[in-house]
Structures are given as C-alpha cells and as structure tokens.
Design a protein around this motif. Structure first.
Motif, PDB file in Angstrom:
ATOM      1  N   LEU A  71      14.418  17.328 -18.300  1.00 31.69           N
ATOM      2  CA  LEU A  71      15.576  16.438 -18.228  1.00 31.69           C
ATOM      3  C   LEU A  71      16.486  16.740 -17.036  1.00 31.69           C
ATOM      4  O   LEU A  71      17.308  15.909 -16.659  1.00 31.69           O
ATOM      5  N   LEU A  72      16.339  17.907 -16.435  1.00 35.29           N
ATOM      6  CA  LEU A  72      17.198  18.263 -15.303  1.00 35.29           C
ATOM      7  C   LEU A  72      16.960  17.350 -14.106  1.00 35.29           C
ATOM      8  O   LEU A  72      17.849  17.147 -13.283  1.00 35.29           O
ATOM      9  N   ARG A  81      12.931   8.524 -22.714  1.00 34.50           N
ATOM     10  CA  ARG A  81      11.637   9.040 -23.186  1.00 34.50           C
ATOM     11  C   ARG A  81      11.669  10.565 -23.258  1.00 34.50           C
ATOM     12  O   ARG A  81      11.210  11.160 -24.240  1.00 34.50           O
ATOM     13  N   LEU A  82      12.230  11.204 -22.227  1.00 37.00           N
ATOM     14  CA  LEU A  82      12.302  12.662 -22.234  1.00 37.00           C
ATOM     15  C   LEU A  82      13.300  13.164 -23.279  1.00 37.00           C
ATOM     16  O   LEU A  82      13.102  14.229 -23.878  1.00 37.00           O
ATOM     17  N   ILE A 103      18.859  22.688 -25.865  1.00 38.16           N
ATOM     18  CA  ILE A 103      19.849  22.121 -24.944  1.00 38.16           C
ATOM     19  C   ILE A 103      19.158  21.043 -24.123  1.00 38.16           C
ATOM     20  O   ILE A 103      18.185  21.311 -23.414  1.00 38.16           O
ATOM     21  N   LEU A 104      19.656  19.813 -24.221  1.00 40.00           N
ATOM     22  CA  LEU A 104      19.081  18.665 -23.527  1.00 40.00           C
ATOM     23  C   LEU A 104      20.024  18.249 -22.409  1.00 40.00           C
ATOM     24  O   LEU A 104      21.065  17.618 -22.660  1.00 40.00           O
ATOM     25  N   PRO A 105      19.720  18.579 -21.139  1.00 42.28           N
ATOM     26  CA  PRO A 105      20.609  18.211 -20.019  1.00 42.28           C
ATOM     27  C   PRO A 105      20.635  16.699 -19.810  1.00 42.28           C
ATOM     28  O   PRO A 105      19.594  16.049 -19.783  1.00 42.28           O
ATOM     29  N   ILE A 106      21.834  16.166 -19.641  1.00 43.17           N
ATOM     30  CA  ILE A 106      22.014  14.721 -19.470  1.00 43.17           C
ATOM     31  C   ILE A 106      22.864  14.463 -18.230  1.00 43.17           C
ATOM     32  O   ILE A 106      23.908  15.100 -18.047  1.00 43.17           O
ATOM     33  N   PRO A 107      22.450  13.529 -17.358  1.00 46.73           N
ATOM     34  CA  PRO A 107      23.283  13.207 -16.190  1.00 46.73           C
ATOM     35  C   PRO A 107      24.598  12.554 -16.622  1.00 46.73           C
ATOM     36  O   PRO A 107      24.655  11.850 -17.636  1.00 46.73           O
ATOM     37  N   THR A 108      25.626  12.788 -15.861  1.00 50.02           N
ATOM     38  CA  THR A 108      26.967  12.354 -16.253  1.00 50.02           C
ATOM     39  C   THR A 108      27.073  10.841 -16.396  1.00 50.02           C
ATOM     40  O   THR A 108      27.755  10.338 -17.297  1.00 50.02           O
TER      41      THR A 108
END
Length: 280
Positions: A71-72, A81-82, A103-108
């Motif tokens: 997800l990064l 999907r990710l 921890i699922l990184p999400i863009p702002t």
C-alpha cells in the motif's frame, strides 16, 4: 462511469456478503483483467507474496504488529484492492488464532475523499474484525485546502474502532500538532534520521510529555545493533527493519515464535557474560 465509481459500486455491493469473497472479486472483469491475468493473479496469491513487515517491541521479545508494504506505493486503481487484501490478511491471522494488528498505509488524498472513506468503512465493517486489529497509516499531511476533509475522514475511521498512525514522521511542528490533535496511536520515524540527528530528542520528549498520551513511537529501518541500543535509550516502543526481520508472507507471519525471535535479537546485543557459577 469512471473507474473510481465502479470500484465504489462494487464495494457497496459487498456490504452484506462474507468477507472471504474478497479474494474472488479481486480478479473480476471490472478491474480490466483478462482471464490470463486473473490466473496469474490467483497464482500470485497462492505463492504468498512477501508483503508484510513484522514489527516487534523494542527488546524484540514480542511481535506487536505488521506493516502492509504494497500500500505504500499503491496507485488509485490499486488502492481498494490492496486495502481489501490487507484486511483479508489480518482476518487470516485472526482466524488462525493470532491477534496481530495490521497497519495499512493510505495516501492522504484518499482520506480526504468521502467516496474512498465510504468504501474503506464498508470494507472494515464487512471484515467483522475486533477493534484494535486495523490501523490506518496516514502517509503525509494534507494540503491546507484538504485538511478539514482529511480530519473528518480520520474521525470517521476512529468511530469504527480503527487505530490512527502517522507514517514518515520527521519531527516537524505541524506533524506533532496533528498527532496530538488527532490523538494518534502511533507515529513512525526513520531510524536513519535519528542516527543522523535529523530528529531531536526534544521532539520525542514532547510526544511523551503527557503520561495519558495514547501515542506510541515506531522506528523503521532498524539495521544496526547500535540502533537497538538507541531505541531503548530513547524509549521507542516498537521497531522494524532488516535487523529485526525482513518482510515475509502472511503465512510465515503465523509461524513467528516470539521466544525464538527474542533469542536471536538478544544474541546481537553486547552483554556481560556469566561465569559457570552464574556470577558476573
């Protein structure tokens, strides 16, 4: 209909369906995948991609979480999907008897989008995971015109029991303000920056100023034995990086034995040897 609309429509349609169907739906025609691409995707899933970076407590005695690395660098078309894949993995661990927070990184910009937040909410509710197992990693601070929308998105996530983390923390006053205002459960700083003194110890002290603060400190890119010593001296709560353990598959995560990991990490620490009588 735009690709984003098709994504959102599909997510809405899954609200009342078993979460296990996510894997089947990932290769559906709406993604524009041919049958050959679908087979390749399913084969990829079976091979268990090396996507999950284990996180340990500072002493290495306990597995405390996992960072879902794909997800990064996810594009907008890949994001949902990710995200589903990340939730599915946390569910896989939970069903396997392991309480491993993911921890699922999400863009702002996605956190500032009502459509994306609606989709994330539906997927999280549909996963039926216990509170405390899902954390969203905010990858950067939003532009000023998106700040209010982003805060609203984060608050909606919190109302679902999702933990909030700030990834790529560099010690800037604005980042510290966001972490305190949103009462984030975790901030992630790069050990390279601590090593080069790009982040001052005063910043870490401000995070710990209140004994009631929920914020814990995560150090990434832990690569040297000295990093572990510094992490302990600076009262960092969690560490991850090559010295702790390289990224692994979701099935391998289930096999991590905390005591074995602790023994391996402890062997890297400089420590006093005991004589045969057990005295120093």
């Amino acid at each position: 209909m735009s690709p984003k609309s098709r994504l959102y429509t599909l997510v809405k349609a899954w609200k009342n369906k078993p979460f296990q169907e996510v894997r089947d739906a990932c290769g559906a025609p709406w993604l524009g995948l041919s049958s050959q691409a679908l087979e390749e995707h399913q084969s990829w899933s079976k091979r268990q991609a090396i996507s999950h970076e284990p996180i340990f407590n500072c002493k290495g005695t306990k597995l405390t979480g996992s960072l879902f690395r794909p997800l990064l660098a996810a594009t907008d078309m890949q994001l949902l999907r990710l995200f589903m894949e990340g939730l599915d993995t946390i569910s896989y661990w939970y069903q396997g008897g392991r309480f491993i927070p993911g921890i699922l990184p999400i863009p702002t910009h996605a956190l500032a989008s009502a459509e994306y937040v609606d989709a994330f909410s539906d997927l999280i509710l549909n996963s039926r995971l216990p509170v405390g197992l899902v954390a969203l990693g905010m990858q950067s601070l939003p532009e000023k015109d998106l700040a209010d929308s982003c805060k609203e998105g984060l608050l909606r996530m919190r109302r679902l029991g999702v933990l909030l983390h700030l990834i790529n923390f560099t010690g800037e006053p604005e980042q510290l303000q966001w972490a305190q205002e949103m009462q984030m459960e975790g901030i992630h700083l790069d050990m390279n920056q601590l090593r080069d003194q790009e982040i001052s110890h005063d910043v870490l002290a401000k995070i710990r100023r209140s004994p009631y603060s929920p914020t814990q400190i995560y150090a990434s890119n832990v690569a040297l034995v000295k990093d572990l010593e510094n992490a302990s001296n600076w009262q960092i709560d969690h560490c991850y990086g090559g010295l702790m353990m390289a990224p692994i598959s979701r099935h391998q995560m289930l096999q991590i034995n905390d005591s074995r990991i602790a023994k391996a990490i402890f062997s890297l620490h400089p420590h006093q040897h005991l004589n045969p009588n057990g005295d120093k």
